[in-house]
Design a protein around this motif. Sequence first.
Motif, PDB file in Angstrom:
ATOM      1  N   LEU A 267       0.824  -1.207   0.000  1.00 44.95           N
ATOM      2  CA  LEU A 267       0.000   0.000   0.000  1.00 44.95           C
ATOM      3  C   LEU A 267       0.860   1.259   0.000  1.00 44.95           C
ATOM      4  N   VAL A 270       2.056   1.787  -3.550  1.00 44.71           N
ATOM      5  CA  VAL A 270       0.951   2.295  -4.364  1.00 44.71           C
ATOM      6  C   VAL A 270       0.668   3.764  -4.049  1.00 44.71           C
ATOM      7  N   TRP A 272      -0.936   4.733  -0.927  1.00 45.99           N
ATOM      8  CA  TRP A 272      -2.035   4.855   0.038  1.00 45.99           C
ATOM      9  C   TRP A 272      -1.423   4.856   1.439  1.00 45.99           C
ATOM     10  N   VAL A 306      -9.819  -1.786   2.474  1.00 44.74           N
ATOM     11  CA  VAL A 306      -8.960  -2.218   1.369  1.00 44.74           C
ATOM     12  C   VAL A 306      -9.786  -2.939   0.306  1.00 44.74           C
ATOM     13  N   SER A 309     -12.084  -0.516  -1.966  1.00 46.07           N
ATOM     14  CA  SER A 309     -11.502   0.635  -2.673  1.00 46.07           C
ATOM     15  C   SER A 309     -11.401   0.355  -4.174  1.00 46.07           C
ATOM     16  N   LEU A 312      -7.956   1.627  -5.681  1.00 43.24           N
ATOM     17  CA  LEU A 312      -6.877   0.679  -5.407  1.00 43.24           C
ATOM     18  C   LEU A 312      -6.933  -0.483  -6.394  1.00 43.24           C
ATOM     19  N   ARG A 313      -8.136  -1.019  -6.606  1.00 43.02           N
ATOM     20  CA  ARG A 313      -8.263  -2.142  -7.540  1.00 43.02           C
ATOM     21  C   ARG A 313      -7.870  -1.719  -8.949  1.00 43.02           C
ATOM     22  N   SER A 315      -5.802   0.522  -9.826  1.00 44.03           N
ATOM     23  CA  SER A 315      -4.383   0.870  -9.945  1.00 44.03           C
ATOM     24  C   SER A 315      -3.454  -0.340  -9.994  1.00 44.03           C
ATOM     25  N   ILE A 316      -3.875  -1.496  -9.435  1.00 45.54           N
ATOM     26  CA  ILE A 316      -2.941  -2.623  -9.395  1.00 45.54           C
ATOM     27  C   ILE A 316      -3.506  -3.905 -10.015  1.00 45.54           C
ATOM     28  N   TYR A 344      -3.477  -7.457  -7.046  1.00 45.69           N
ATOM     29  CA  TYR A 344      -4.661  -7.147  -6.255  1.00 45.69           C
ATOM     30  C   TYR A 344      -5.186  -8.390  -5.547  1.00 45.69           C
ATOM     31  N   ILE A 407       5.510  -2.416  -7.730  1.00 45.06           N
ATOM     32  CA  ILE A 407       4.227  -2.925  -7.243  1.00 45.06           C
ATOM     33  C   ILE A 407       4.210  -4.449  -7.312  1.00 45.06           C
ATOM     34  N   SER A 411       3.957  -7.052  -4.171  1.00 45.71           N
ATOM     35  CA  SER A 411       2.822  -7.963  -4.060  1.00 45.71           C
ATOM     36  C   SER A 411       3.262  -9.396  -3.777  1.00 45.71           C
TER      37      SER A 411
END
Length: 430
Positions: A267, A270, A272, A306, A309, A312-313, A315-316, A344, A407, A411
Amino acid sequence: MDTPAAADLLLVCGVPAPEDGEWLDGIEWSMPEPALRIVAGESGRIAGALDMARRDLIDRTVTWHRADVADEPGAHEHGDHEGHGEGHHHDTHHDSSPPEASDDQGDQGPNRHRMDHGHGGHAAHSGHEGHEHHQPADHGQHKDHMDHAGHDGHMGHMGHEMHTMGQVAGLPMAERGDDRDELRLDQLHVPIGPALSDWPAGLILRLTLQGDVVQDVAVDHLRVPSVHRLPFWDEPWLRAAQGEKVTRDRAARRRCAAHLDSAGRLLAVVGWDDVAARCRRLRDEVLSGAPREGVDGDLRRTVRRVGRSRPLRWSIAGLGELSADRARAVGVTGPALAADGDAYNRLLMWMSEVERGLDGLDDARPLAPDDRTGPRGRLDGPRPPSQALLDVLPELLTGAEFACARIIVASLDPDLDELALASVSGAAHA
């Protein structure tokens, strides 16, 4: 802070190995003057080392400011009395004042300064004899081992080890190579690591870029020392495998904290930051033994936030796609296998396991000795879980945009401490 360029103090915890000197020098030379590097060899001396470092930085900052004022036009027009009075003030402190540059240093300014506050450093003396000046051979030479490529937000995260293919002023020259559209485009060799914020400590990726697309990846890392302590995140399961009595709540807390730590790192990469900070705070509370009712509400709210969002989804999602079949084929186990998807999906799997782990926070029953499933996967396999994660990185990064590389790495979040594990009698031991 995100880069060495924003720092003025490099703190090395523990005694570095001789082979670590080059990349430590690279980080230090990426820091703007006045900069300081200190080595705290023992945990009990870190506070004292930081206090002394603060005083040293204040002295060096004052010295640099006075030197800049003295160099300004007209600074000496009023006579030498004031300049001499100011110029020698820093000598009243210990020898953190910059020595005069030698003939081969030109106008490089003050020498870099290193303090050892571990075995035989400041804490062992009443004065300041523990100081030793740290002067790399030559600033220009050291740039051959550093990465100063690029000035944007992502290039600022470059590592400090140079893959030389031909350089100008310490920077690698681009080469030509075929891209995926059969065009001849410039190739740039870019190393990332081994020390970045929100990055697996010690990991080095050597990327070949064409434009902003990763064309090739070589995975490397600093030497992982063979020590007698067990990897922190895997410790409960490894101790149980050795016959020690370990309670289930201890294992549950370590698993929840490990996933919160990984989620916080992803996060943060990313962007956040507030939720990343919340994950880290919850991680610390879980590790400190906070009762379930004390963290249950906040933790479940974080998991829901999380999962709900959409930015967020967006973006990744789609980054680092790893199907369960492919993960199984390359030996990946744990959350990365169970996620059966992209960055994600892996984040959601961490958060889901955290929520499920709440039920075990107060379970005082003993952990089964044959339970060998750590936070990143099976600990009794032919290789450590994080080794499989490192092995699959090149295929996940190849073809990805450079901005997405960090990212994808976050992950998976490999733990290089696990590389010291070996499979012994069906259980991994350090």
